[in-house]
Write an enzyme that holds these catalytic residues in place. Structure first.
Site, PDB file in Angstrom:
ATOM      1  N   ASP A 183       0.874  -1.182   0.000  1.00  0.00           N
ATOM      2  CA  ASP A 183       0.000   0.000   0.000  1.00  0.00           C
ATOM      3  C   ASP A 183       0.911   1.231   0.000  1.00  0.00           C
ATOM      4  O   ASP A 183       1.733   1.404   0.911  1.00  0.00           O
ATOM      5  CB  ASP A 183      -0.860  -0.050   1.270  1.00  0.00           C
ATOM      6  CG  ASP A 183      -1.724   1.189   1.459  1.00  0.00           C
ATOM      7  OD1 ASP A 183      -1.591   2.144   0.670  1.00  0.00           O
ATOM      8  OD2 ASP A 183      -2.517   1.189   2.424  1.00  0.00           O
ATOM      9  N   ALA A 213      -0.591   5.749  -8.292  1.00  0.00           N
ATOM     10  CA  ALA A 213      -1.503   5.136  -7.323  1.00  0.00           C
ATOM     11  C   ALA A 213      -2.478   6.144  -6.722  1.00  0.00           C
ATOM     12  O   ALA A 213      -2.081   7.026  -5.956  1.00  0.00           O
ATOM     13  CB  ALA A 213      -0.684   4.476  -6.212  1.00  0.00           C
ATOM     14  N   SER A 248      -4.694  15.306 -14.224  1.00  0.00           N
ATOM     15  CA  SER A 248      -5.880  15.133 -15.076  1.00  0.00           C
ATOM     16  C   SER A 248      -6.371  16.467 -15.601  1.00  0.00           C
ATOM     17  O   SER A 248      -6.235  17.502 -14.929  1.00  0.00           O
ATOM     18  CB  SER A 248      -6.974  14.484 -14.223  1.00  0.00           C
ATOM     19  OG  SER A 248      -8.229  14.600 -14.843  1.00  0.00           O
ATOM     20  N   TYR A 270     -12.518  14.082  -6.140  1.00  0.00           N
ATOM     21  CA  TYR A 270     -11.453  13.501  -6.972  1.00  0.00           C
ATOM     22  C   TYR A 270     -10.657  14.611  -7.654  1.00  0.00           C
ATOM     23  O   TYR A 270      -9.420  14.637  -7.598  1.00  0.00           O
ATOM     24  CB  TYR A 270     -12.061  12.556  -8.028  1.00  0.00           C
ATOM     25  CG  TYR A 270     -11.134  12.290  -9.174  1.00  0.00           C
ATOM     26  CD1 TYR A 270     -10.035  11.448  -9.030  1.00  0.00           C
ATOM     27  CD2 TYR A 270     -11.325  12.913 -10.418  1.00  0.00           C
ATOM     28  CE1 TYR A 270      -9.163  11.230 -10.075  1.00  0.00           C
ATOM     29  CE2 TYR A 270     -10.456  12.700 -11.469  1.00  0.00           C
ATOM     30  CZ  TYR A 270      -9.377  11.861 -11.292  1.00  0.00           C
ATOM     31  OH  TYR A 270      -8.505  11.661 -12.331  1.00  0.00           O
ATOM     32  N   LYS A 321      -6.524  16.048  -7.252  1.00  0.00           N
ATOM     33  CA  LYS A 321      -5.517  16.285  -8.301  1.00  0.00           C
ATOM     34  C   LYS A 321      -4.952  17.706  -8.169  1.00  0.00           C
ATOM     35  O   LYS A 321      -3.748  17.924  -8.296  1.00  0.00           O
ATOM     36  CB  LYS A 321      -6.118  16.068  -9.696  1.00  0.00           C
ATOM     37  CG  LYS A 321      -6.436  14.618 -10.005  1.00  0.00           C
ATOM     38  CD  LYS A 321      -5.191  13.730 -10.038  1.00  0.00           C
ATOM     39  CE  LYS A 321      -5.486  12.262 -10.178  1.00  0.00           C
ATOM     40  NZ  LYS A 321      -4.354  11.376  -9.892  1.00  0.00           N
ATOM     41  N   VAL A 338     -26.647   7.221 -23.299  1.00  0.00           N
ATOM     42  CA  VAL A 338     -25.874   8.415 -23.672  1.00  0.00           C
ATOM     43  C   VAL A 338     -26.414   9.563 -22.825  1.00  0.00           C
ATOM     44  O   VAL A 338     -27.599   9.916 -22.920  1.00  0.00           O
ATOM     45  CB  VAL A 338     -26.014   8.721 -25.181  1.00  0.00           C
ATOM     46  CG1 VAL A 338     -25.327  10.030 -25.525  1.00  0.00           C
ATOM     47  CG2 VAL A 338     -25.463   7.572 -26.002  1.00  0.00           C
ATOM     48  N   ARG A 361     -15.068  15.051 -25.982  1.00  0.00           N
ATOM     49  CA  ARG A 361     -13.862  14.810 -25.180  1.00  0.00           C
ATOM     50  C   ARG A 361     -12.681  14.540 -26.104  1.00  0.00           C
ATOM     51  O   ARG A 361     -12.849  14.195 -27.267  1.00  0.00           O
ATOM     52  CB  ARG A 361     -14.031  13.555 -24.303  1.00  0.00           C
ATOM     53  CG  ARG A 361     -15.105  13.637 -23.254  1.00  0.00           C
ATOM     54  CD  ARG A 361     -14.656  14.489 -22.084  1.00  0.00           C
ATOM     55  NE  ARG A 361     -15.681  14.539 -21.056  1.00  0.00           N
ATOM     56  CZ  ARG A 361     -16.729  15.369 -21.083  1.00  0.00           C
ATOM     57  NH1 ARG A 361     -16.897  16.211 -22.090  1.00  0.00           N
ATOM     58  NH2 ARG A 361     -17.612  15.357 -20.102  1.00  0.00           N
TER      59      ARG A 361
HETATM   60  N1  UFG Z   1     -20.951   8.825 -21.064  1.00  0.00           N
HETATM   61  C1  UFG Z   1     -22.183   8.368 -21.481  1.00  0.00           C
HETATM   62  N2  UFG Z   1     -22.637   7.203 -20.956  1.00  0.00           N
HETATM   63  C2  UFG Z   1     -21.924   6.462 -20.057  1.00  0.00           C
HETATM   64  C3  UFG Z   1     -20.661   6.927 -19.639  1.00  0.00           C
HETATM   65  C4  UFG Z   1     -20.214   8.125 -20.155  1.00  0.00           C
HETATM   66  O1  UFG Z   1     -22.853   9.012 -22.284  1.00  0.00           O
HETATM   67  O2  UFG Z   1     -22.421   5.409 -19.619  1.00  0.00           O
HETATM   68  C5  UFG Z   1     -20.442  10.079 -21.613  1.00  0.00           C
HETATM   69  C6  UFG Z   1     -20.225  11.151 -20.562  1.00  0.00           C
HETATM   70  O3  UFG Z   1     -21.416  11.856 -20.319  1.00  0.00           O
HETATM   71  C7  UFG Z   1     -19.143  11.985 -21.206  1.00  0.00           C
HETATM   72  C8  UFG Z   1     -18.332  10.977 -22.017  1.00  0.00           C
HETATM   73  O4  UFG Z   1     -19.166   9.834 -22.162  1.00  0.00           O
HETATM   74  O5  UFG Z   1     -19.708  12.879 -22.098  1.00  0.00           O
HETATM   75  C9  UFG Z   1     -17.054  10.548 -21.323  1.00  0.00           C
HETATM   76  O6  UFG Z   1     -17.358  10.140 -20.020  1.00  0.00           O
HETATM   77  P1  UFG Z   1     -16.312   9.366 -19.105  1.00  0.00           P
HETATM   78  O7  UFG Z   1     -16.995   9.059 -17.800  1.00  0.00           O
HETATM   79  O8  UFG Z   1     -15.709   8.236 -19.859  1.00  0.00           O
HETATM   80  O9  UFG Z   1     -15.155  10.427 -18.918  1.00  0.00           O
HETATM   81  P2  UFG Z   1     -15.216  11.880 -18.262  1.00  0.00           P
HETATM   82  O10 UFG Z   1     -14.837  12.812 -19.355  1.00  0.00           O
HETATM   83  O11 UFG Z   1     -16.438  12.158 -17.518  1.00  0.00           O
HETATM   84  O12 UFG Z   1     -14.103  11.690 -17.155  1.00  0.00           O
HETATM   85  C10 UFG Z   1     -12.784  11.744 -17.483  1.00  0.00           C
HETATM   86  C11 UFG Z   1     -11.946  10.916 -16.504  1.00  0.00           C
HETATM   87  C12 UFG Z   1     -11.927  11.554 -15.159  1.00  0.00           C
HETATM   88  C13 UFG Z   1     -11.637  13.027 -15.248  1.00  0.00           C
HETATM   89  C14 UFG Z   1     -12.568  13.703 -16.218  1.00  0.00           C
HETATM   90  C15 UFG Z   1     -12.274  15.146 -16.396  1.00  0.00           C
HETATM   91  O13 UFG Z   1     -12.461   9.607 -16.383  1.00  0.00           O
HETATM   92  O14 UFG Z   1     -10.909  10.932 -14.403  1.00  0.00           O
HETATM   93  O15 UFG Z   1     -12.427  13.079 -17.474  1.00  0.00           O
HETATM   94  O16 UFG Z   1     -13.203  15.753 -17.235  1.00  0.00           O
HETATM   95  F1  UFG Z   1     -11.777  13.625 -14.062  1.00  0.00           F
END
Ligand code: UFG
Length: 347
Positions: A62, A85, A128, A154, A158, A222, A236
């Protein structure tokens, strides 16, 4: 550059960590993995060993355990540290903020205190794009874009970790710091031996999508169809995890060459935005199947549109993303199928 460099990789059995370990070995370095499998599985280490065709050094520890970590520092003379980690689920961090602050801050503090004590001069931190929050004017963020108040514990960890690192570099230590701010890592190693291993129901888009494609989950929702984007879904910057791993190798090489003490920040993304629907359509094309999906409500806290200005990564680290979104989705799908086929207890 020195041969046989030992690099401590905390969280090296994790998603980004394991891919980075592979690329470190490919570049002739010796990673020492520290992980306690709380968010991974010993089979990922086996997968890394399959890819590189050699044993890797692994310590089940850990990272918050100062005494156990000191033993690792006593055993190896590290040339650098890559600190992954940490907990990483945005939603979970809202439910369990103390768990997030405790783990994500303490693991960094332990690594930094030992870096100081053992005079390890090169420190790469896994940050991030979440630190930028919802970009105010343009969706393209540079390293100079304002760091806005985090909208989750979270994200706050960061930001706090970056602050701790910045303060440390100003305190007279000899530690050089590189913060890599990742955008959205997706995909898997092209061999299919390692990939993302979400424990329980995935939160992120790609594992949710591939598990739906594989029939483990019924339907992908979505989140939102009325955003101010070309097709109404969020945008994204999706980056292949092996490209992200390469960025760490370039980052370590760069750190080793620098003189003095500094706290540097670099975005790691492709520089291109893709919408949720584009991801779904690309998946349907590469997997040659029709995905079960529907539109649902917006997800609280989602940023509408964000992608990287990745020019500093190019000019400073000589790094750019080489793999396409299609490559990443194909590799993620390959991994999903391989993992399910080879193990009976992964559902
Ligand atoms: N999305 C869906 N359906 C799902 C999951 C996600 O439509 O079941 C969409 C989300 O709304 C978003 C996109 O897919 O528009 C990406 O979502 P993610 O959860 O894959 O990623 P995020 O952009 O929300 O999160 C990522 C990282 C985080 C970080 C964040 C910063 O996983 O660690 O970017 O914006 F904090």
């Amino acid at each position: 550059m020195k041969q046989n460099m030992h690099i401590l990789v905390t969280g090296g059995a994790g998603y980004i960590g394991s891919h980075t370990v592979v690329e470190l070995i490919n570049s002739g370095k010796i990673p020492v993995i520290v992980d306690d499998f709380r968010n991974s599985d010993p089979r990922i280490i086996k997968g890394v060993e399959e890819i590189v065709q050699q044993k890797v050094i692994f310590k089940k520890v850990d990272v918050c355990d100062l005494n156990a970590m000191r033993k690792v520092f006593e055993e190896y003379s590290f040339d650098g540290i890559i600190h992954f980690a940490a907990y990483k689920a945005v939603g979970e961090s809202v439910q369990e903020p103390l768990m997030y602050y405790n783990n994500n801050l303490n693991s960094l503090l332990v690594c930094l205190m030992l870096a100081k004590e053992f005079e390890v001069k090169n420190f790469l931190f896994s940050s991030s794009c979440t630190v930028y929050g919802e970009p105010e004017s343009s969706p393209v963020v540079t390293e100079e874009s304002p760091v806005l108040e985090a909208n989750s514990p979270y994200g706050a960890t960061k930001q706090m970790c970056e602050r701790i690192l910045a303060d440390t570099t100003k305190s007279g230590t000899n530690i050089k710091v590189l913060n890599l701010r990742y955008f959205n890592p997706i995909g898997a190693h092209h061999s299919g031996f390692i990939g993302e291993l979400p424990i329980g129901r995935p939160n992120n888009l790609l594992p949710y999508l591939t598990q739906t494609g594989a029939g483990i989950l019924e339907e992908l929702t979505v989140f939102g169809s009325d955003y101010n984007t070309d097709d109404g879904t969020c945008v994204r910057d999706y980056i292949h995890v092996s490209d992200l791993a390469d960025a760490h190798v370039k980052g370590v090489d760069w750190l080793m060459k620098q003189e003095g003490v500094f706290n540097e920040v670099v975005n790691i993304g492709t520089g291109h935005g893709a919408s949720v629907l584009e991801i779904i359509h690309t998946f349907e094309k590469v997997a040659n199947l029709k995905l079960n999906w529907k539109f649902g409500e917006r997800r609280a806290g989602d940023v509408e549109k964000i992608y990287a200005d990745a020019s500093k990564a190019k000019s400073l680290l000589n790094w750019t993303a080489n793999r396409t979104m299609e490559d990443a989705i194909r590799d993620a799908w390959n991994w999903e199928q391989k993992w399910r086929n080879e193990t009976t207890d992964n559902h």
